[in-house]
Design a protein around this motif. Structure first.
Motif, PDB file in Angstrom:
ATOM      1  N   GLU A   1       6.420  -0.741  -6.205  1.00 32.86           N
ATOM      2  CA  GLU A   1       6.626  -1.819  -5.232  1.00 32.86           C
ATOM      3  C   GLU A   1       7.323  -1.244  -4.011  1.00 32.86           C
ATOM      4  OE1 GLU A   1       8.323  -6.350  -4.835  1.00 32.86           O
ATOM      5  OE2 GLU A   1       7.795  -5.507  -6.787  1.00 32.86           O
ATOM      6  N   ILE A   2       6.683  -1.381  -2.868  1.00 37.88           N
ATOM      7  CA  ILE A   2       7.207  -0.822  -1.632  1.00 37.88           C
ATOM      8  C   ILE A   2       8.227  -1.782  -1.023  1.00 37.88           C
ATOM      9  CG2 ILE A   2       6.594  -0.058   0.707  1.00 37.88           C
ATOM     10  CD1 ILE A   2       5.702   1.779  -1.629  1.00 37.88           C
ATOM     11  N   SER A   3       9.368  -1.202  -0.621  1.00 37.97           N
ATOM     12  CA  SER A   3      10.426  -2.031  -0.032  1.00 37.97           C
ATOM     13  C   SER A   3      10.694  -1.682   1.435  1.00 37.97           C
ATOM     14  CB  SER A   3      11.719  -1.864  -0.834  1.00 37.97           C
ATOM     15  OG  SER A   3      12.111  -0.506  -0.870  1.00 37.97           O
ATOM     16  N   GLY A   4      10.121  -0.575   1.906  1.00 37.88           N
ATOM     17  CA  GLY A   4      10.353  -0.198   3.300  1.00 37.88           C
ATOM     18  C   GLY A   4       9.221   0.645   3.855  1.00 37.88           C
ATOM     19  N   ILE A   5       8.989   0.520   5.179  1.00 35.92           N
ATOM     20  CA  ILE A   5       7.954   1.289   5.874  1.00 35.92           C
ATOM     21  C   ILE A   5       8.581   1.923   7.114  1.00 35.92           C
ATOM     22  CG2 ILE A   5       5.719   1.219   7.061  1.00 35.92           C
ATOM     23  CD1 ILE A   5       5.056  -1.296   5.497  1.00 35.92           C
TER      24      ILE A   5
ATOM     25  N   LEU B   1      -2.231  -3.708  -1.456  1.00 32.92           N
ATOM     26  CA  LEU B   1      -3.105  -2.537  -1.566  1.00 32.92           C
ATOM     27  C   LEU B   1      -2.780  -1.741  -2.825  1.00 32.92           C
ATOM     28  CD1 LEU B   1      -5.311  -1.038   0.121  1.00 32.92           C
ATOM     29  CD2 LEU B   1      -3.458   0.344   1.077  1.00 32.92           C
ATOM     30  N   PHE B   2      -1.485  -1.556  -3.100  1.00 26.82           N
ATOM     31  CA  PHE B   2      -1.059  -0.826  -4.297  1.00 26.82           C
ATOM     32  C   PHE B   2      -1.543  -1.543  -5.561  1.00 26.82           C
ATOM     33  CE2 PHE B   2       2.424   2.484  -3.546  1.00 26.82           C
ATOM     34  CZ  PHE B   2       1.915   2.835  -2.305  1.00 26.82           C
ATOM     35  N   LYS B   3      -1.341  -2.870  -5.590  1.00 33.32           N
ATOM     36  CA  LYS B   3      -1.754  -3.640  -6.778  1.00 33.32           C
ATOM     37  C   LYS B   3      -3.259  -3.563  -6.990  1.00 33.32           C
ATOM     38  CE  LYS B   3       2.015  -7.029  -6.550  1.00 33.32           C
ATOM     39  NZ  LYS B   3       2.347  -8.422  -6.172  1.00 33.32           N
ATOM     40  N   MET B   4      -4.002  -3.685  -5.900  1.00 32.76           N
ATOM     41  CA  MET B   4      -5.456  -3.679  -5.975  1.00 32.76           C
ATOM     42  C   MET B   4      -5.982  -2.372  -6.582  1.00 32.76           C
ATOM     43  SD  MET B   4      -8.129  -4.167  -2.810  1.00 32.76           S
ATOM     44  CE  MET B   4      -6.924  -5.225  -2.012  1.00 32.76           C
ATOM     45  N   HIS B   5      -5.237  -1.283  -6.339  1.00 29.50           N
ATOM     46  CA  HIS B   5      -5.704   0.026  -6.803  1.00 29.50           C
ATOM     47  C   HIS B   5      -4.823   0.591  -7.916  1.00 29.50           C
ATOM     48  CE1 HIS B   5      -8.755   0.030  -3.733  1.00 29.50           C
ATOM     49  NE2 HIS B   5      -7.844  -0.399  -2.890  1.00 29.50           N
ATOM     50  N   HIS B   6      -4.114  -0.317  -8.588  1.00 30.29           N
ATOM     51  CA  HIS B   6      -3.380   0.001  -9.812  1.00 30.29           C
ATOM     52  C   HIS B   6      -2.343   1.118  -9.614  1.00 30.29           C
ATOM     53  CE1 HIS B   6      -6.408  -2.543 -11.651  1.00 30.29           C
ATOM     54  NE2 HIS B   6      -7.350  -1.752 -11.186  1.00 30.29           N
ATOM     55  N   ILE B   7      -1.690   1.082  -8.451  1.00 30.73           N
ATOM     56  CA  ILE B   7      -0.562   1.985  -8.209  1.00 30.73           C
ATOM     57  C   ILE B   7       0.698   1.180  -8.527  1.00 30.73           C
ATOM     58  CG2 ILE B   7       0.623   3.461  -6.548  1.00 30.73           C
ATOM     59  CD1 ILE B   7      -2.012   3.543  -4.946  1.00 30.73           C
ATOM     60  N   ASN B   8       1.345   1.517  -9.619  1.00 26.52           N
ATOM     61  CA  ASN B   8       2.436   0.682 -10.152  1.00 26.52           C
ATOM     62  C   ASN B   8       3.773   0.977  -9.483  1.00 26.52           C
ATOM     63  OD1 ASN B   8       0.748  -0.666 -12.031  1.00 26.52           O
ATOM     64  ND2 ASN B   8       0.815   1.160 -13.331  1.00 26.52           N
TER      65      ASN B   8
ATOM     66  N   ILE C   1       4.848  -4.877   4.662  1.00 34.99           N
ATOM     67  CA  ILE C   1       5.181  -4.543   3.273  1.00 34.99           C
ATOM     68  C   ILE C   1       4.260  -5.300   2.315  1.00 34.99           C
ATOM     69  CG2 ILE C   1       6.960  -4.830   1.499  1.00 34.99           C
ATOM     70  CD1 ILE C   1       9.031  -4.092   3.603  1.00 34.99           C
ATOM     71  N   ASN C   2       3.990  -6.569   2.625  1.00 38.81           N
ATOM     72  CA  ASN C   2       3.088  -7.351   1.768  1.00 38.81           C
ATOM     73  C   ASN C   2       1.693  -6.734   1.700  1.00 38.81           C
ATOM     74  OD1 ASN C   2       4.859  -9.244   0.850  1.00 38.81           O
ATOM     75  ND2 ASN C   2       4.393 -10.759   2.455  1.00 38.81           N
ATOM     76  N   GLU C   3       1.190  -6.302   2.847  1.00 44.29           N
ATOM     77  CA  GLU C   3      -0.140  -5.684   2.882  1.00 44.29           C
ATOM     78  C   GLU C   3      -0.183  -4.409   2.040  1.00 44.29           C
ATOM     79  OE1 GLU C   3      -2.007  -6.916   7.222  1.00 44.29           O
ATOM     80  OE2 GLU C   3      -0.539  -5.287   7.123  1.00 44.29           O
ATOM     81  N   ILE C   4       0.870  -3.619   2.146  1.00 48.40           N
ATOM     82  CA  ILE C   4       0.922  -2.366   1.368  1.00 48.40           C
ATOM     83  C   ILE C   4       1.013  -2.668  -0.125  1.00 48.40           C
ATOM     84  CG2 ILE C   4       2.245  -0.278   0.916  1.00 48.40           C
ATOM     85  CD1 ILE C   4       0.757  -0.240   3.560  1.00 48.40           C
TER      86      ILE C   4
END
Length: 287
Positions: A22-26, A13-20, A7-10
């Motif tokens: 927050e992922i809580s599950g995979i 990745l979201f933050k780095m590419h400005h996808i606002n 989840i941290n890696e995802i």
């Protein structure tokens, strides 16, 4: 390639590419032989898909989705890794295969909102699968029926195979109009909700005539494989003109290939397909 991401890696990745978000599950979903597919969930119950695969597979899938990004039936690509090892796109909530509603209705939407948006391919040399190109459209179809014959085994006769081979040799001797196609337009890649088609997923892009994707979709489920459904939806194709006799013959070729796939992957559908085969053979004999 991302394998078993955390989840941290995802989220990084979201933050780095400005996808606002927050992922809580995979959740790991079924993928290809080499690829992996994950459903990403947020605390607000929104979902995304992370797909990792061989770079060529990611590149051609993303190219297809970008080309037809204005189609409401396709997911939106949010981010593609520069090395083409993975990409992230929107998730469509629904079921594949089942709760489809009438074939005429979902095929109508498919024609109007996807097939009629198709654009001509700039590839001047190759035909068929982009990663396994053939020199001619006939070659691609000959390979398809050879594979189908192997999958069919003894379910159909040698005469049936010879009939389809004759059709391929006769039908595909001229240059066809070449478009960028989805390449795997079967009900297993259609998302349905409340008996309506809402999405098309998992492109396996190729170059060829629009009719290929249309007939692939038409024959991808055993219900309503009849001329009434075929003719009514074919007339909606804006970039395809063809005599009905040839349309019937090309549908026969697709049905033969679909029987091979059905025997290999969905044997429960075989009785309906074999019944349809006899009917379509009769139609071809009457031409």
């Amino acid at each position: 390639m991302l394998i078993n991401p955390t989840i941290n890696e995802i989220n990084n990745l979201f933050k780095m590419h400005h996808i606002n978000e927050e992922i809580s599950g995979i959740q790991s979903l079924s993928g290809t032989t080499a690829g992996r597919v994950y459903r990403l969930s947020t605390s607000l119950n929104k979902h995304y898909i992370l797909k990792s695969d061989e770079p060529e597979q990611i590149h051609i899938a993303q190219q297809f989705l970008d080309t037809y990004k204005n189609s409401l039936l396709l997911p939106e690509v949010l981010y593609t890794d520069p090395a083409n090892t993975h990409f992230i796109y929107t998730y469509m909530e629904g079921t594949t295969h089942f709760n489809r509603g009438l074939k005429r209705e979902w095929l109508t939407r498919l024609v109007k909102e996807l097939f009629n948006t198709y654009v001509r391919s700039t590839d001047t040399k190759s035909w068929g699968r982009i990663e396994f190109p053939q020199r001619t459209w006939k070659e691609f179809n000959q390979i398809s029926i050879q594979e189908a014959k192997m999958n069919i085994g003894s379910i159909l006769t040698t005469d049936d195979y010879n009939l389809v081979q004759f059709k391929v040799d006769r039908l595909f001797h001229e240059e066809e109009e070449k478009f960028l196609l989805h390449g795997d337009t079967g009900v297993h890649n259609f998302v349905f909700a409340q008996n309506k088609l809402i999405g098309v997923i998992d492109p396996s892009p190729m170059v060829g005539p629009i009719l290929y994707d249309f007939l692939y979709a038409f024959s991808s489920s055993p219900d309503n494989i009849n001329t009434e459904t075929l003719f009514a939806t074919f007339e909606l194709l804006e970039q395809v003109e063809m005599e009905k006799s040839r349309l019937i013959e090309e549908a026969l070729v697709h049905l033969y290939c679909r029987i091979g796939l059905s025997n290999k992957h969905h044997p429960d559908d075989l009785p309906e397909y074999l019944k349809a085969w006899q009917e379509w053979k009769r139609l071809c004999q009457e031409l």
